[in-house]
Design a protein around this motif. Structure first.
Motif, PDB file in Angstrom:
ATOM      1  N   PRO A 171      -3.628  -1.235   5.206  1.00 20.12           N
ATOM      2  CA  PRO A 171      -4.447  -0.893   4.038  1.00 20.12           C
ATOM      3  C   PRO A 171      -4.551   0.768   4.033  1.00 20.12           C
ATOM      4  O   PRO A 171      -4.538   1.246   5.577  1.00 20.12           O
ATOM      5  CB  PRO A 171      -5.674  -1.035   4.036  1.00 20.12           C
ATOM      6  CG  PRO A 171      -5.908  -2.782   4.747  1.00 20.12           C
ATOM      7  CD  PRO A 171      -4.743  -2.671   5.736  1.00 20.12           C
TER       8      PRO A 171
ATOM      9  N   HIS B 195      -5.200   2.403   8.236  1.00 16.57           N
ATOM     10  CA  HIS B 195      -5.779   0.998   8.888  1.00 16.57           C
ATOM     11  C   HIS B 195      -5.274  -0.731   9.401  1.00 16.57           C
ATOM     12  O   HIS B 195      -5.239  -1.131   9.105  1.00 16.57           O
ATOM     13  CB  HIS B 195      -6.871   0.000   8.000  1.00 16.57           C
ATOM     14  CG  HIS B 195      -8.381   1.061   7.533  1.00 16.57           C
ATOM     15  ND1 HIS B 195      -8.962   1.389   8.189  1.00 16.57           N
ATOM     16  CD2 HIS B 195      -8.352   2.176   6.090  1.00 16.57           C
ATOM     17  CE1 HIS B 195      -9.655   2.569   8.172  1.00 16.57           C
ATOM     18  NE2 HIS B 195      -9.266   2.386   6.905  1.00 16.57           N
TER      19      HIS B 195
ATOM     20  N   TYR C 170       0.671  -1.211   0.056  1.00 19.69           N
ATOM     21  CA  TYR C 170      -0.350   0.218  -0.410  1.00 19.69           C
ATOM     22  C   TYR C 170       0.887   1.598   0.025  1.00 19.69           C
ATOM     23  O   TYR C 170       1.910   1.314   0.989  1.00 19.69           O
ATOM     24  CB  TYR C 170      -0.969  -0.098   1.537  1.00 19.69           C
ATOM     25  CG  TYR C 170      -1.693  -1.497   1.724  1.00 19.69           C
ATOM     26  CD1 TYR C 170      -2.905  -1.739   0.456  1.00 19.69           C
ATOM     27  CD2 TYR C 170      -1.512  -2.265   2.424  1.00 19.69           C
ATOM     28  CE1 TYR C 170      -3.375  -2.999   0.378  1.00 19.69           C
ATOM     29  CE2 TYR C 170      -1.947  -4.106   2.484  1.00 19.69           C
ATOM     30  CZ  TYR C 170      -3.344  -3.916   1.451  1.00 19.69           C
ATOM     31  OH  TYR C 170      -3.526  -4.880   1.627  1.00 19.69           O
TER      32      TYR C 170
ATOM     33  N   ALA D 193      -6.273   4.554   2.662  1.00 21.64           N
ATOM     34  CA  ALA D 193      -7.374   4.808   2.522  1.00 21.64           C
ATOM     35  C   ALA D 193      -7.431   6.606   2.254  1.00 21.64           C
ATOM     36  O   ALA D 193      -6.341   6.904   3.037  1.00 21.64           O
ATOM     37  CB  ALA D 193      -8.593   4.421   3.180  1.00 21.64           C
ATOM     38  N   ASP D 194      -8.514   6.821   1.940  1.00 19.18           N
ATOM     39  CA  ASP D 194      -8.454   8.772   1.773  1.00 19.18           C
ATOM     40  C   ASP D 194      -7.333   9.146   1.308  1.00 19.18           C
ATOM     41  O   ASP D 194      -7.166  10.903   2.150  1.00 19.18           O
ATOM     42  CB  ASP D 194      -9.641   8.902   3.010  1.00 19.18           C
ATOM     43  CG  ASP D 194     -10.655   8.273   3.397  1.00 19.18           C
ATOM     44  OD1 ASP D 194     -11.813   7.778   2.329  1.00 19.18           O
ATOM     45  OD2 ASP D 194     -10.920   7.991   4.978  1.00 19.18           O
TER      46      ASP D 194
END
Length: 289
Positions: A140, A167, A126, A142-143
């Motif tokens: 992970p 996360h 990631y 995100a955003d």
């Protein structure tokens, strides 16, 4: 050492300049201690108890042993890899060998960026890159998006900030990666207005962050004692243990590569072996529990 905040900054940034090297005032105390012993002056030795106590109060805790790793710990690495780094592949391997959960890099430029991406991909699936800063993660993300910390007067296209949500097994955390503008020491004093303005913008972003847990990784071009970083140090916790002087790599004088956190504790920070950069990497252990 104790009343450094009373040194004015209006005259060439003298206060910030002093605070950038504040721990080194202890060298003066050592010199005076040696002179007192040579002269066998009991009065001088007694007088030196006060500055020794002051230095110990301010910085002695950083020298204590690192606490034992915990189940809720997250290991992070922060490194300005230098846009003149001649061995990006070796640098990437050295950082990955430390086994961190997160790796934050600054001064990412082509074609070295592609080398970092290829070298780190197996262990860090990631990633997000914005401008010249990037974040690699075992967990992970995100955003992810750019973070506007560009001071007025800097040309368009300058992008040295990003935000993403990691996360982790211990919960979500908003991760900020930043590279504040450089400062220059000139005959007229410390030129730091762009750095100071950018620190204020970054502090505003952290203050507005909706997630409780925040991790900041970056080359902030300032030490945690420098009042210019108050917009950050007033809102985030700094390392509890470890000195980790990171710049310049050839003879480190100050830690300008920082790891800070909110709703988490930066338990310990240390430097990693030198890479092809003019900065040393720093690794920190953050307790999220």
């Amino acid at each position: 050492m104790v009343f450094h905040g009373g040194v004015p900054n209006g005259l060439g940034g003298l206060g910030s300049l002093l605070e950038s090297f504040l721990p080194w005032l202890g060298v003066v105390v050592v010199v005076l201690l040696v002179l007192a012993l040579v002269r066998r002056s009991a009065l001088a030795l007694v007088a030196l108890l006060l500055p020794v106590a002051a230095w110990t109060y301010l910085f002695g805790g950083l020298l204590l042993p690192a606490p034992e790793p915990g189940a809720d710990d997250l290991v992070v690495v922060q490194h300005n890899v230098s846009d003149e780094n001649s061995d990006p592949a070796g640098t990437a391997r050295a950082l990955a060998d430390a086994g961190p959960d997160l790796i934050a890099l600054q001064e990412l430029v082509p074609p070295a960026l592609a080398v970092y991406e290829e070298a780190l991909a197996p262990d860090y699936p990631y990633r997000t890159v914005r401008g010249t800063v990037g974040l690699w993660s075992k967990h992970p993300l995100a955003d992810a998006g750019p973070l506007d910390i560009k001071p007025r007067g800097i040309e368009e296209g300058w992008n040295r900030g990003l935000r993403a949500v990691a996360h982790t097994p211990h919960g979500a955390a908003a991760v900020y990666v930043a590279h504040l503008p450089s400062v220059r020491v000139r005959a007229s004093g410390l030129a730091s207005s762009w750095r100071d303005e950018s620190a204020g913008l970054l502090g505003d972003a952290v203050a507005a962050e909706e997630l409780n847990r925040v991790i900041l990784l970056g080359d902030l071009n300032g030490t945690v004692d420098d009042r210019a970083l108050d917009p950050l140090t007033d809102r985030l916790e700094v390392a509890e243990r470890g000195v980790a002087l990171s710049f310049p790599a050839a003879f480190p004088l100050a830690r300008i590569d920082q790891v800070m956190a909110r709703d988490a504790r930066v338990r310990h920070i240390r430097t990693l072996p030198a890479t092809g950069s003019d900065h040393l990497p720093v690794a920190a252990r953050i307790t999220l529990g």
